[in-house]
Each structure stands twice: as C-alpha cells, then as structure tokens.
Write an enzyme that holds these catalytic residues in place. Structure first.
Site, PDB file in Angstrom:
ATOM      1  N   ILE A   1       0.878  -1.163   0.000  1.00  0.00           N
ATOM      2  CA  ILE A   1       0.000   0.000   0.000  1.00  0.00           C
ATOM      3  C   ILE A   1       0.915   1.213   0.000  1.00  0.00           C
ATOM      4  O   ILE A   1       1.827   1.319   0.817  1.00  0.00           O
ATOM      5  CB  ILE A   1      -0.952  -0.009   1.219  1.00  0.00           C
ATOM      6  CG1 ILE A   1      -1.885   1.217   1.190  1.00  0.00           C
ATOM      7  CG2 ILE A   1      -0.207  -0.091   2.529  1.00  0.00           C
ATOM      8  CD1 ILE A   1      -2.960   1.184   2.280  1.00  0.00           C
ATOM      9  N   SER A   2       0.733   2.115  -0.952  1.00  0.00           N
ATOM     10  CA  SER A   2       1.605   3.284  -1.075  1.00  0.00           C
ATOM     11  C   SER A   2       1.449   4.204   0.131  1.00  0.00           C
ATOM     12  O   SER A   2       0.402   4.245   0.778  1.00  0.00           O
ATOM     13  CB  SER A   2       1.284   4.066  -2.350  1.00  0.00           C
ATOM     14  OG  SER A   2       1.600   3.328  -3.498  1.00  0.00           O
ATOM     15  N   GLN A   3       2.509   4.967   0.402  1.00  0.00           N
ATOM     16  CA  GLN A   3       2.401   5.939   1.484  1.00  0.00           C
ATOM     17  C   GLN A   3       1.438   7.044   1.066  1.00  0.00           C
ATOM     18  O   GLN A   3       1.324   7.384  -0.121  1.00  0.00           O
ATOM     19  CB  GLN A   3       3.766   6.492   1.855  1.00  0.00           C
ATOM     20  CG  GLN A   3       4.489   7.269   0.796  1.00  0.00           C
ATOM     21  CD  GLN A   3       5.920   7.540   1.204  1.00  0.00           C
ATOM     22  OE1 GLN A   3       6.825   6.758   0.920  1.00  0.00           O
ATOM     23  NE2 GLN A   3       6.125   8.652   1.889  1.00  0.00           N
TER      24      GLN A   3
END
Length: 218
Positions: free
Chosen positions: A64-66
């Site tokens: 999950i991207s920041q």
C-alpha cells in the site's frame, strides 16, 4: 459497518497536515485523504501504523503506497467529479477509495486474484456506486470502456504501455511511475491522436508492473 473512531479521525487530521507540509496543495485531494479510513486497507499487524506516512506490505508481493505518494499521484491527475478514470493496480484499494471520495467514475484493474478478492470485500463496505473492479492484465487496460479522462498506474513500468496511451481521450492525463530499479513519476497528456506531452515529477519507488493475470496460490 466500518469502524472509524474519533481517534482514527484525529490521526487522519494529523496525517493530512503532514502530507500538506510535503508539498500537496490540492485541498480536494487533502480532503479525500482526510476522509478515507486507511486502517481498513491494512493487515491487522500494521493497523496501529495506518496513519504514518509509510508504505506497508499487503500480500502477494505488493504494498500500500504511502499517503503522500497517493496524494501526489492524485493531484497530478487533476480529476473533476464525474471524470471517468482507469486505475491500473487496485492493490489494497486505498488509492481507489481516495479517488471515489473525489466523485469520479472509477474502473480499477488488478492482476493478483488474492488481492482482487480481498480488496473487493474491503471496498464493498464503502458502497461506492461509481466503482467497478476487474481482475485482469493492467498492460491491456480496459479498451471496452475507453476512452478515459485519466489513467493512474500504481506500479513501476519499465516503459509507458502504448495500449494504455491509446485508451486516453484527447486532453486526457496519465500518471505513471516509469523506470526499473527506481522510477520517475511521470505525467503524460494526450494532445492529439498521436501526440503526447510528458512531464516528470521526481524519483519514486514502486513494485514492478507485471503483465498477465497471476496464478492463484493454493
């Protein structure tokens, strides 16, 4: 029902301030980041870190991207309510939720059956009426639903897929990380049938974009 406590909302408000300090100025994007309960999209072992500006594993070799990266990609898309958007790489569903909060019609494609199944359940709790999820090859996109106002790619592509460029409408925008070991965040605008304009927005790091549909692990 989704659990979204006052504590969660307070942590999100703090996260929005952090993302704003990192250069995101689009208030509509910041509002969406502040509305989406990111903890819903994380495995239980990472939930207590949900509102830190960090990436986390979500299974199937994906992350999950920041939030600051999600905010950057979303702001570069310049979306408006009602826009028809293609997302390549549903992943956890967090980026999809942020876009849905902004009122777009979202078509999202995921190649990993494990993530597709898990994320479909997670997103169903939000009851987004303008969201459609697909299991398929992101390199092929969804030509049957093209053209799109914008396309967002959430994995690092070694080069820009021509098949996706052709699914942009004239004037449409694609945001894609381009490169191998590290990538450069790239925005491409379709000027005409065969003419495209490219802008670069700094280095980033994403998992690689792969073709085909992954085999479901037993």
């Amino acid at each position: 029902m989704l659990e979204d406590s006052f504590r969660h909302k307070g942590l999100r408000a703090r996260l929005v301030d952090e993302v704003r300090k990192k250069g995101i100025t689009d208030e509509k994007v910041l509002e969406a980041i502040g509305s989406v309960p990111r903890h819903v999209f994380l495995d239980s072992s990472f939930v207590k870190y949900a509102y830190k500006d960090m990436a986390f594993p979500i299974g199937a070799g994906q992350t999950i991207s920041q939030p600051s990266t999600v905010a950057l990609q979303t702001s570069l898309l310049k979306v408006k309510p009602g826009d028809k958007i293609l997302e390549v790489g549903t992943g956890s569903g967090y980026q999809a939720a942020v876009l849905c909060e902004m009122g777009v019609h979202l078509f999202s494609i995921e190649r990993q059956p494990e993530l597709y199944s898990k994320t479909k359940i997670a997103l169903s709790g939000f009851k987004y009426r303008k969201l459609r999820l697909f299991l398929g090859d992101g390199y092929e996109g969804l030509p049957g639903f093209a053209p799109f106002d914008a396309i967002i790619v959430t994995a690092g592509a070694s080069e820009v897929p021509a098949s996706l460029l052709m699914q942009l409408k004239t004037g449409g925008i694609m945001v894609i990380p381009v490169g191998t070991s590290t990538q450069v965040m790239t925005r491409i605008i379709r000027i005409s049938d065969q003419e495209f304009e490219k802008e670069e927005f700094g280095k980033c790091a994403f998992v690689p974009m792969l073709s085909g549909v992954a085999q479901k692990q037993l």
